[in-house]
Design a protein around this motif. Sequence first.
Motif, PDB file in Angstrom:
ATOM      1  N   MET A   1       0.847  -1.192   0.000  1.00 41.25           N
ATOM      2  CA  MET A   1       0.000   0.000   0.000  1.00 41.25           C
ATOM      3  C   MET A   1       0.883   1.243   0.000  1.00 41.25           C
ATOM      4  O   MET A   1       1.959   1.265   0.614  1.00 41.25           O
ATOM      5  N   HIS A   2       0.410   2.297  -0.674  1.00 36.12           N
ATOM      6  CA  HIS A   2       1.183   3.527  -0.728  1.00 36.12           C
ATOM      7  C   HIS A   2       0.345   4.709  -0.246  1.00 36.12           C
ATOM      8  O   HIS A   2      -0.813   4.538   0.180  1.00 36.12           O
ATOM      9  N   LEU A   3       0.928   5.892  -0.293  1.00 37.96           N
ATOM     10  CA  LEU A   3       0.287   7.064   0.287  1.00 37.96           C
ATOM     11  C   LEU A   3      -1.034   7.395  -0.416  1.00 37.96           C
ATOM     12  O   LEU A   3      -1.947   7.938   0.207  1.00 37.96           O
ATOM     13  N   GLY A   4      -1.134   7.062  -1.702  1.00 40.08           N
ATOM     14  CA  GLY A   4      -2.403   7.256  -2.386  1.00 40.08           C
ATOM     15  C   GLY A   4      -3.514   6.443  -1.747  1.00 40.08           C
ATOM     16  O   GLY A   4      -4.656   6.906  -1.622  1.00 40.08           O
ATOM     17  N   HIS A   5      -3.202   5.214  -1.323  1.00 41.39           N
ATOM     18  CA  HIS A   5      -4.189   4.380  -0.626  1.00 41.39           C
ATOM     19  C   HIS A   5      -4.555   4.986   0.727  1.00 41.39           C
ATOM     20  O   HIS A   5      -5.699   4.855   1.180  1.00 41.39           O
ATOM     21  N   TYR A   6      -3.589   5.613   1.368  1.00 35.75           N
ATOM     22  CA  TYR A   6      -3.886   6.251   2.659  1.00 35.75           C
ATOM     23  C   TYR A   6      -4.967   7.314   2.491  1.00 35.75           C
ATOM     24  O   TYR A   6      -5.931   7.370   3.261  1.00 35.75           O
ATOM     25  N   PHE A   7      -4.818   8.160   1.473  1.00 32.55           N
ATOM     26  CA  PHE A   7      -5.778   9.251   1.288  1.00 32.55           C
ATOM     27  C   PHE A   7      -7.102   8.773   0.688  1.00 32.55           C
ATOM     28  O   PHE A   7      -8.152   9.354   0.978  1.00 32.55           O
ATOM     29  N   SER A   8      -7.075   7.742  -0.142  1.00 35.47           N
ATOM     30  CA  SER A   8      -8.302   7.334  -0.818  1.00 35.47           C
ATOM     31  C   SER A   8      -9.087   6.259  -0.070  1.00 35.47           C
ATOM     32  O   SER A   8     -10.296   6.134  -0.271  1.00 35.47           O
ATOM     33  N   VAL A   9      -8.411   5.489   0.806  1.00 37.40           N
ATOM     34  CA  VAL A   9      -9.084   4.389   1.489  1.00 37.40           C
ATOM     35  C   VAL A   9      -8.983   4.525   3.011  1.00 37.40           C
ATOM     36  O   VAL A   9     -10.000   4.584   3.711  1.00 37.40           O
ATOM     37  N   ILE A  10      -7.760   4.570   3.534  1.00 38.06           N
ATOM     38  CA  ILE A  10      -7.572   4.481   4.980  1.00 38.06           C
ATOM     39  C   ILE A  10      -8.116   5.703   5.710  1.00 38.06           C
ATOM     40  O   ILE A  10      -8.935   5.577   6.642  1.00 38.06           O
ATOM     41  N   LYS A  11      -7.685   6.883   5.328  1.00 38.23           N
ATOM     42  CA  LYS A  11      -8.093   8.100   6.033  1.00 38.23           C
ATOM     43  C   LYS A  11      -9.614   8.307   5.980  1.00 38.23           C
ATOM     44  O   LYS A  11     -10.241   8.565   7.020  1.00 38.23           O
TER      45      LYS A  11
ATOM     46  N   GLY B   1      -8.557  11.761  -4.122  1.00 36.77           N
ATOM     47  CA  GLY B   1      -7.923  12.540  -5.175  1.00 36.77           C
ATOM     48  C   GLY B   1      -6.526  11.987  -5.380  1.00 36.77           C
ATOM     49  O   GLY B   1      -5.799  11.726  -4.423  1.00 36.77           O
ATOM     50  N   ARG B   2      -6.147  11.797  -6.602  1.00 39.87           N
ATOM     51  CA  ARG B   2      -4.912  11.065  -6.886  1.00 39.87           C
ATOM     52  C   ARG B   2      -3.664  11.843  -6.508  1.00 39.87           C
ATOM     53  O   ARG B   2      -3.645  13.071  -6.531  1.00 39.87           O
ATOM     54  N   LEU B   3      -2.638  11.095  -6.145  1.00 40.52           N
ATOM     55  CA  LEU B   3      -1.310  11.655  -5.920  1.00 40.52           C
ATOM     56  C   LEU B   3      -0.451  11.361  -7.138  1.00 40.52           C
ATOM     57  O   LEU B   3      -0.598  10.331  -7.788  1.00 40.52           O
ATOM     58  N   MET B   4       0.468  12.263  -7.406  1.00 39.23           N
ATOM     59  CA  MET B   4       1.304  12.120  -8.599  1.00 39.23           C
ATOM     60  C   MET B   4       2.700  11.626  -8.221  1.00 39.23           C
ATOM     61  O   MET B   4       3.163  11.814  -7.091  1.00 39.23           O
ATOM     62  N   SER B   5       3.360  11.023  -9.185  1.00 37.99           N
ATOM     63  CA  SER B   5       4.673  10.426  -8.978  1.00 37.99           C
ATOM     64  C   SER B   5       5.718  11.482  -8.618  1.00 37.99           C
ATOM     65  O   SER B   5       5.686  12.607  -9.117  1.00 37.99           O
ATOM     66  N   LEU B   6       6.671  11.087  -7.778  1.00 35.07           N
ATOM     67  CA  LEU B   6       7.771  11.979  -7.414  1.00 35.07           C
ATOM     68  C   LEU B   6       8.784  12.097  -8.551  1.00 35.07           C
ATOM     69  O   LEU B   6       9.501  13.090  -8.642  1.00 35.07           O
ATOM     70  N   THR B   7       8.844  11.076  -9.405  1.00 38.26           N
ATOM     71  CA  THR B   7       9.827  11.086 -10.490  1.00 38.26           C
ATOM     72  C   THR B   7       9.256  11.644 -11.788  1.00 38.26           C
ATOM     73  O   THR B   7      10.011  12.101 -12.642  1.00 38.26           O
ATOM     74  N   ASP B   8       7.926  11.586 -11.930  1.00 39.32           N
ATOM     75  CA  ASP B   8       7.258  12.127 -13.115  1.00 39.32           C
ATOM     76  C   ASP B   8       5.893  12.648 -12.683  1.00 39.32           C
ATOM     77  O   ASP B   8       4.906  11.899 -12.680  1.00 39.32           O
ATOM     78  N   PRO B   9       5.817  13.922 -12.300  1.00 34.89           N
ATOM     79  CA  PRO B   9       4.574  14.461 -11.734  1.00 34.89           C
ATOM     80  C   PRO B   9       3.424  14.557 -12.729  1.00 34.89           C
ATOM     81  O   PRO B   9       2.335  14.993 -12.360  1.00 34.89           O
ATOM     82  N   THR B  10       3.635  14.144 -13.972  1.00 35.35           N
ATOM     83  CA  THR B  10       2.525  14.081 -14.924  1.00 35.35           C
ATOM     84  C   THR B  10       1.820  12.734 -14.862  1.00 35.35           C
ATOM     85  O   THR B  10       0.788  12.543 -15.518  1.00 35.35           O
ATOM     86  N   LYS B  11       2.373  11.784 -14.075  1.00 32.50           N
ATOM     87  CA  LYS B  11       1.789  10.448 -13.968  1.00 32.50           C
ATOM     88  C   LYS B  11       1.344  10.175 -12.535  1.00 32.50           C
ATOM     89  O   LYS B  11       1.898  10.714 -11.584  1.00 32.50           O
ATOM     90  N   LYS B  12       0.349   9.310 -12.424  1.00 36.42           N
ATOM     91  CA  LYS B  12      -0.180   8.945 -11.122  1.00 36.42           C
ATOM     92  C   LYS B  12       0.852   8.144 -10.331  1.00 36.42           C
ATOM     93  O   LYS B  12       1.582   7.326 -10.889  1.00 36.42           O
TER      94      LYS B  12
END
Length: 249
Positions: free
Chosen positions: A20-30, A165-176
């Motif tokens: 699980m990643h931070l996107g899951h934290y904001f979209s599911v866990i929190k 709401g989706r989070l974007m990649s740290l290496t390519d902020p144009t991608k999820k």
Amino acid sequence: MPLRDNTIFRLTGIRPTGRMHLGHYFSVIKPAVELGATVLIAEFHAPKAGPDDTRRMAITMHKFGVENIRYQSEEFDPQIYFELLSIARVGELQRMTQYMTAGDDNDAHLLVYPVLMVHDVMGYDEILVGDDQEQHINYARDLIERYNRVFSGNVRLPVARPVGGRLMSLTDPTKKMSKSDPEGCLFLDDSPQEVECKIKAAVMTPDGRENLIHLYRRLGGIGDIPGLNSEFKPMVAAAINRVLHSHDE
């Protein structure tokens, strides 16, 4: 389906497809913690996942305070599912965005995925969804309404409650943000040092900087944003680690 009283029953779901990643934290866990929603671990939506994937996901969510976790494999009712299949129309399923955009990868499982989702949400009032799932809830309302007519049911029609709401990649902020790009993804089990390294290496194009500002604000960061990246990045890493490691013993 949950037992019915005057309580508002809320549901969110997740496939056990890996870390699980931070996107899951904001979209599911929190949202689940704040709204008291049930989290359904949807094993049938991830047929290649195994019991260990499900177990690890449940452990992670418990760590972050999710109390009510259910498992699709235990909730599944074959009679209701096949009743839904008997009234689902192929043309409607073929027009679902997820199926239409799959290209050569579409298959029967993807085609009937929305029907299984309808089965999952039956009996719930609010479904917590990301911005790419509202079409499925609209379809669920239509199919449940048809189900009630054909089978003399009395199932309430669920409504979508957008969250996250989706989070974007740290290496390519144009991608999820995605686990397929580990360096651009903040996993919930990343160590503080791993978080610091990933933020330090994050791209700082205009889009990249805006991505970190957005992430910092969502993590509760307040105040002015420093102009120097060397000052701002440690603030972002600290905010992430407060969320990821506040439950550590």
